[in-house]
Design an enzyme around this catalytic site. Structure first.
Site, PDB file in Angstrom:
ATOM      1  CD  GLU A  88      -1.538   2.381   1.928  1.00 12.79           C
ATOM      2  OE1 GLU A  88      -2.305   3.363   1.916  1.00 12.79           O
ATOM      3  OE2 GLU A  88      -0.415   2.409   2.490  1.00 12.79           O
ATOM      4  CG  HIS A 126       4.536   7.442   7.120  1.00  6.07           C
ATOM      5  ND1 HIS A 126       4.782   7.528   5.758  1.00  6.07           N
ATOM      6  CD2 HIS A 126       3.399   6.723   7.233  1.00  6.07           C
ATOM      7  CE1 HIS A 126       3.833   6.880   5.099  1.00  6.07           C
ATOM      8  NE2 HIS A 126       2.976   6.397   5.988  1.00  6.07           N
TER       9      HIS A 126
END
Length: 361
Positions: free
Chosen positions: A214, A325
């Site tokens: 993804e 992240h």
């Protein structure tokens, strides 16, 4: 800290698993372990996305609930003569969160620990110290004295490099910190949805999916949705939390613990109005808290799912998460549990007639 319950053990195993884009096997094996007891059939597509099928009414519509297996990380590109590792990012990284962070290199001979390094500030000019270090100027130190020794350790170009961080339940036990919440929390939601439906009647066939790649382009969502050909799609992922210092309401206004986020718009999809209204109505009917959100700068698996075949009405439901992240992110357990409850209640009502109403909304 209280003793881990079954759900916390699942979340720990899912997030501790190593699985950057293109190398998701460890994460996939973990998801399969937990979802298989509640599925009638478990299989993969040809790229490695995990698909768990649970049949309620075999003639009913197909409902896809997809979280992605991969996490952001790095890949070895070369080893210099002194044994330092140079790398390529896999997925999106902000260079300011990378320096001095521990990583694991997955080699053919086993895992190797390293740390991301750069020139020390003590030898930089005053002007250079004011600027963030660029990713191209970073390297990984694995304690090797030469290229030959690094090769003897098993390191070679193409090896996956994974952020290292252990799952942690914080002092407020509802607050959970881990690497890879993006997006093992989506995989956990898919697992729990099938688990909650184990002894429930539902007028459809449900697919709990762990997609691959993804973070580098919604690739596994495209292939797995092609294999399933769903009638309704739910992408489940992390979303942006707006409850830390320095973030204004106009930038992000979601709070941890205030319920799952219903995504109105992102860079990959305008949410289907019929599905969105149906989910909002379901949440209000069952008094499940939720928040609206939008993400103009990112996409989710729904962006690929909704373009399958002649179109799949889709919606993304996310969990507000801090510090995505990076090596360590934080989310709230209540949001996870309420997302599961919301999707389960929705699935119970998704018969052929309701799907037709949604498509025509």
């Amino acid at each position: 800290m209280t003793k881990f319950d079954e759900t916390l053990m699942m979340l720990k195993e899912l997030t501790d698993a190593k699985g950057i884009s293109g190398h998701e096997k460890e994460a996939r094996d973990s998801m399969e372990k937990y979802i298989k007891p509640y599925a009638d059939e478990v299989f993969t597509d040809n790229l490695g996305s995990l698909i768990a099928k649970k049949t309620g009414d075999e003639n009913g519509p197909k409902i896809m609930v997809a979280g992605h297996l991969d996490e952001v990380g790095f890949m070895v590109t070369r080893i210099d003569k002194k044994g330092f590792i140079y790398f390529q990012t896999v997925g999106g990284w902000w260079n300011q969160v990378m320096l001095a962070q521990r990583v694991t290199i997955m080699t053919a001979k086993g895992d190797i620990t390293g740390v991301i390094g750069s020139k020390p500030p003590h030898i930089l000019s005053a002007e250079a110290r004011k600027k963030p270090v660029e990713i191209k100027d970073m390297f990984i130190d694995i304690g090797a004295s030469s290229k030959e020794e690094a090769s003897e350790f098993g390191v070679r170009p193409g090896d996956s490099i994974v952020p290292y961080f252990e799952f942690t339940q914080m002092k407020n036990e509802k607050m959970l910190m881990a690497k890879a919440w993006d997006n093992r929390i989506g995989c956990a939601i898919a697992i729990e949805v099938l688990k909650k439906l184990k002894d429930e009647q539902h007028p459809n066939v449900v697919y709990g999916v762990g997609t691959i790649q993804e973070e580098v382009g919604l690739r596994g969502a495209r292939t797995s949705a092609h294999a399933i050909k769903p009638d309704i799609g739910f992408g489940v992922d992390v979303g942006i939390a707006g409850d830390t210092p320095g973030i204004s309401d106009k930038e992000a206004d979601s709070n941890l613990g205030d319920g799952p986020q219903i995504i109105l718009y992102d860079a990959s999809m305008v949410s289907h109005k019929g599905v969105r209204d149906f989910i909002v109505d379901t949440a209000e009917e069952h008094q499940i808290p939720f928040q609206y959100s939008s993400m103009s700068g990112g996409g989710t698996d729904s962006g690929a799912i909704h373009l399958t075949a002649n179109g799949v009405p889709s919606l993304t439901i996310t969990i507000a998460t801090r510090y995505i992240h990076s090596h360590a992110a934080i989310l709230h357990r209540d949001d996870f549990e309420n997302a599961v409850k919301l999707i389960v209640e929705a699935i119970k009502k998704l018969d052929d007639q309701k799907v037709k109403e949604i498509i025509l909304a």
